[in-house]
Design an enzyme around this catalytic site. Structure first.
Site, short mmCIF file in Angstrom:
data_model
loop_
_atom_site.label_atom_id
_atom_site.label_comp_id
_atom_site.label_asym_id
_atom_site.label_seq_id
_atom_site.Cartn_x
_atom_site.Cartn_y
_atom_site.Cartn_z
N THR A 13 17.00 -5.28 -14.05
CA THR A 13 17.85 -4.20 -13.53
C THR A 13 18.31 -3.28 -14.66
O THR A 13 18.08 -2.07 -14.64
CB THR A 13 19.09 -4.81 -12.82
N VAL A 14 18.93 -3.86 -15.69
CA VAL A 14 19.52 -3.03 -16.76
C VAL A 14 18.43 -2.47 -17.68
O VAL A 14 18.44 -1.27 -18.02
CB VAL A 14 20.56 -3.83 -17.57
N LYS A 45 9.58 -11.92 -18.82
CA LYS A 45 9.12 -13.26 -18.47
C LYS A 45 7.68 -13.20 -17.95
O LYS A 45 6.87 -14.06 -18.21
CB LYS A 45 10.06 -13.83 -17.40
N LYS A 105 27.73 -10.56 -21.45
CA LYS A 105 29.12 -11.04 -21.61
C LYS A 105 29.18 -12.55 -21.80
O LYS A 105 30.09 -13.06 -22.45
CB LYS A 105 30.02 -10.64 -20.43
N GLY A 134 30.52 -2.67 -16.70
CA GLY A 134 29.30 -1.84 -16.61
C GLY A 134 29.40 -0.47 -17.23
O GLY A 134 29.30 -0.32 -18.45
N ILE A 136 31.97 1.65 -17.43
CA ILE A 136 33.28 2.13 -17.94
C ILE A 136 33.35 1.86 -19.45
O ILE A 136 33.18 0.72 -19.87
CB ILE A 136 34.47 1.40 -17.27
N GLU A 190 24.87 -11.85 -10.47
CA GLU A 190 24.15 -12.57 -11.51
C GLU A 190 23.03 -13.37 -10.86
O GLU A 190 23.05 -13.62 -9.65
CB GLU A 190 25.11 -13.53 -12.23
N ASP A 201 32.27 -15.13 -14.27
CA ASP A 201 31.81 -13.86 -14.86
C ASP A 201 33.03 -13.00 -15.25
O ASP A 201 33.10 -12.46 -16.36
CB ASP A 201 30.93 -13.12 -13.84
N LYS A 205 34.49 -11.79 -19.06
CA LYS A 205 34.82 -10.41 -19.40
C LYS A 205 36.28 -10.30 -19.84
O LYS A 205 36.61 -9.57 -20.77
CB LYS A 205 34.55 -9.51 -18.19
P1 NAP Z 1 17.59 -9.27 -14.59
O1 NAP Z 1 17.40 -8.16 -13.62
O2 NAP Z 1 17.49 -10.67 -14.12
O3 NAP Z 1 16.53 -9.04 -15.78
C1 NAP Z 1 16.31 -9.96 -16.80
C2 NAP Z 1 15.11 -9.51 -17.58
O4 NAP Z 1 14.89 -10.38 -18.67
C3 NAP Z 1 13.81 -9.49 -16.78
O5 NAP Z 1 13.04 -8.38 -17.14
C4 NAP Z 1 13.11 -10.78 -17.20
O6 NAP Z 1 11.69 -10.69 -17.16
C5 NAP Z 1 13.56 -10.91 -18.63
N1 NAP Z 1 13.65 -12.29 -19.09
C6 NAP Z 1 14.44 -13.27 -18.60
N2 NAP Z 1 14.26 -14.41 -19.29
C7 NAP Z 1 13.35 -14.13 -20.25
C8 NAP Z 1 12.74 -14.88 -21.28
N3 NAP Z 1 13.04 -16.17 -21.48
N4 NAP Z 1 11.84 -14.28 -22.07
C9 NAP Z 1 11.49 -12.98 -21.89
N5 NAP Z 1 12.05 -12.21 -20.92
C10 NAP Z 1 12.95 -12.78 -20.13
O7 NAP Z 1 18.99 -9.13 -15.33
P2 NAP Z 1 19.94 -7.84 -15.40
O8 NAP Z 1 20.72 -7.75 -14.15
O9 NAP Z 1 19.17 -6.69 -15.87
O10 NAP Z 1 20.98 -8.33 -16.50
C11 NAP Z 1 20.64 -8.37 -17.86
C12 NAP Z 1 21.89 -8.64 -18.70
O11 NAP Z 1 22.83 -7.60 -18.48
C13 NAP Z 1 22.62 -9.93 -18.35
O12 NAP Z 1 23.21 -10.44 -19.52
C14 NAP Z 1 23.71 -9.46 -17.38
O13 NAP Z 1 24.81 -10.33 -17.34
C15 NAP Z 1 24.06 -8.14 -18.02
N6 NAP Z 1 24.66 -7.15 -17.10
C16 NAP Z 1 24.08 -6.88 -15.92
C17 NAP Z 1 24.62 -5.92 -15.09
C18 NAP Z 1 24.01 -5.58 -13.76
O14 NAP Z 1 24.57 -4.75 -13.05
N7 NAP Z 1 22.87 -6.16 -13.38
C19 NAP Z 1 25.78 -5.24 -15.48
C20 NAP Z 1 26.36 -5.54 -16.73
C21 NAP Z 1 25.77 -6.51 -17.53
P3 NAP Z 1 10.88 -10.38 -15.79
O15 NAP Z 1 11.20 -8.93 -15.46
O16 NAP Z 1 9.45 -10.57 -16.15
O17 NAP Z 1 11.40 -11.33 -14.77
N1 HSE Z 2 27.44 -9.67 -11.72
C1 HSE Z 2 28.21 -8.71 -12.43
C2 HSE Z 2 29.18 -8.04 -11.46
C3 HSE Z 2 27.31 -7.69 -13.06
O1 HSE Z 2 29.02 -8.21 -10.25
O2 HSE Z 2 30.11 -7.38 -11.90
C4 HSE Z 2 28.04 -6.82 -14.03
O3 HSE Z 2 28.46 -7.54 -15.14
#
Ligand code: NAP
Ligand code: HSE
Length: 428
Positions: A13-14, A45, A105, A134, A136, A190, A201, A205
């Protein structure tokens, strides 16, 4: 101009949002930093997974070490998640003199101090704006905007998933399970949504915000946590009737350098600005001794808002590179840690009790409250056609956490109380 070379860990996603912004705003970004920004290598992955953006397949690898060890790469952007292995990647990248931008986080709440100390030793930047709320820019605000003030209170809706769930339950009467599924589909939750709904979570934070706000090492274990999985539609209705909204609030308070920090579903007065923060939006209310009340509002999760903060950090790293000042702005906590005891933590409480419908019940209940030194703000008894027991709704004045715990233990033993149906902190 020599390009700045970036290694991306994660393209979910990010990560996808980061690539979209770096590709889409390349001209503007390179004008700001004085060099083109190239995403050189990306760890994922599964290299064969279909992606919603165009990526040269030669850039993809399933081995994060290939990215970390690439001598060409100047900055690592970690948007992969995970803790133990990710800590190893980050520490090794710092050892090799690479700067870090992360949205993680979990990592920063658990190993932030170690990582920041390593960064200082290696004169590298570690920026983590996206890890809290996110889109902010609250981390930079606490570090820079409040540097001259003493922060007294930080109150935050810092988890988008739970705010989305509570809002839909409150406004549409939606069921908890349906809304959680929706939040997962929208990319807010998550990978294991338990950490969202059980408050972990948000606790992570809040530990980060507490550390920055109070300039002391607030650890995850210092945060008292409860989540929203026990919140019912009925609780939300009671809150509304009394003039409150139900929100999962992180609350950190400090006086005389002693602090308390917690995350719990909280009834917040509807007139408080944070009560009207709905959906996936986050808000952080900060009360400073000199500045008074402030509040910061925006999207707390999702691809583009989160990626905005990540890329802003990347810009900050590159600007520092140009000035040769990387590693100078790390805030390593410097004050001794003093946690408040439960005797010194005061708040109002809401209680919903199911009781025998007979004479003298209310007297027994108020006697326990008086003996535990808990003063009443209001008490209402009502019949419920769907419930053979009578319902008593109590709102207390500020009471110490230890006194309230005593009340709850005494209520468990009181035979006229059939069930302590709900207990919430009340704010405002
Ligand atoms: P996500 O959609 O699950 O994406 C994770 C990415 O990492 C995927 O591309 C995955 O590969 C790759 N990955 C996972 N394990 C791996 C490994 N062992 N080796 C290589 N690549 C690996 O996660 P996300 O939502 O983007 O979140 C990423 C981070 O940002 C997390 O720490 C989360 O807490 C933080 N965050 C997320 C948000 C949000 O709104 N989603 C907001 C703030 C912070 P594949 O694509 O091949 O599966
Ligand atoms: N799972 C988290 C949320 C993503 O819902 O706020 C952003 O850190």
């Amino acid at each position: 101009m020599k390009p700045v070379k970036v290694g991306l860990l994660g393209l979910g996603t990010v990560g996808t949002g980061v690539v979209r912004i770096v590709q889409g705003n390349q001209e503007d970004l390179s004008s700001q930093v004085g060099s083109p920004i190239h995403i050189e290598r990306i760890a994922v992955k599964n290299c064969d997974k279909p992606r919603s953006i165009e990526i040269d397949p030669a850039k993809l690898t399933t081995d994060p070490w290939e990215v970390i060890r690439d001598p060409e790469i100047d900055v690592i952007v970690e948007v992969m998640g995970g803790v133990e292995a990710t800590r190893e990647y980050i520490l090794e990248a710092l050892e090799r003199g690479k700067h870090i931008v992360t949205a993680n986080k979990d990592l920063m709440a658990l190993y932030g101090t170690e990582i920041l100390e390593k960064a200082q030793e290696k004169q590298c930047d570690v920026f983590y704006e996206a890890s809290v709320a996110g889109g902010i820019p609250i981390i930079r605000t606490l570090i820079e905007g409040f540097s001259s003030d003493r922060i007294v209170k930080i109150m935050g809706i810092v988890n988008g998933t739970t705010n989305y769930i509570l809002t839909k339950m409150s406004q549409e009467g939606a069921s908890y399970d349906d809304v959680l599924k929706e939040a997962q589909e929208l990319g807010y939750a998550e990978s294991d949504p338990t950490s969202d709904v059980e408050g972990l979570d948000a606790a992570r934070k809040m530990a980060i915000l507490g550390t920055l706000g109070f300039r002391t090492n607030v650890e995850l274990r210092d945060v008292s946590v409860s989540g929203i999985s026990g919140v019912s539609k009925e609780d939300i209705l009671f809150a509304k009737r009394l003039g409150y909204e139900m929100k999962l609030l992180g609350i950190a308070e400090s006086d005389n350098d002693e602090f308390s920090i917690s995350v719990q579903p909280t009834m917040i007065r509807t007139s408080h600005p944070i009560a009207s923060v709905n959906g996936v939006f986050n808000a952080v209310y900060v009360y400073g001794e000199a500045v008074g009340e402030t509040m910061f509002y925006g999207a707390g999760a999702g691809e583009m808002p989160t990626a905005t903060s990540v890329v802003a950090d990347l810009v900050a790293v590159i600007k520092n590179l140009k000035l040769g000042v990387n590693g100078l702005k790390q805030i390593v906590p410097y004050k001794n840690k003093k946690l408040k005891s439960d005797d010194d933590i005061y708040f109002k409480n809401f209680l919903l009790l199911h009781v025998d419908d007979k004479a003298g019940v209310l007297a027994k209940i108020t006697q326990v409250l008086a003996e535990c030194d808990v003063s009443l703000d209001s008490v209402v008894q009502q019949a419920n056609p769907n419930n053979p027991a009578a319902e008593i709704i109590i709102v207390t004045h500020d009471a110490s956490k230890s006194s309230m715990n005593k009340v709850l233990r005494r209520f468990e033993e009181l035979e006229v109380i059939r069930r302590i149906k709900s207990h919430y902190r009340v704010e405002g």
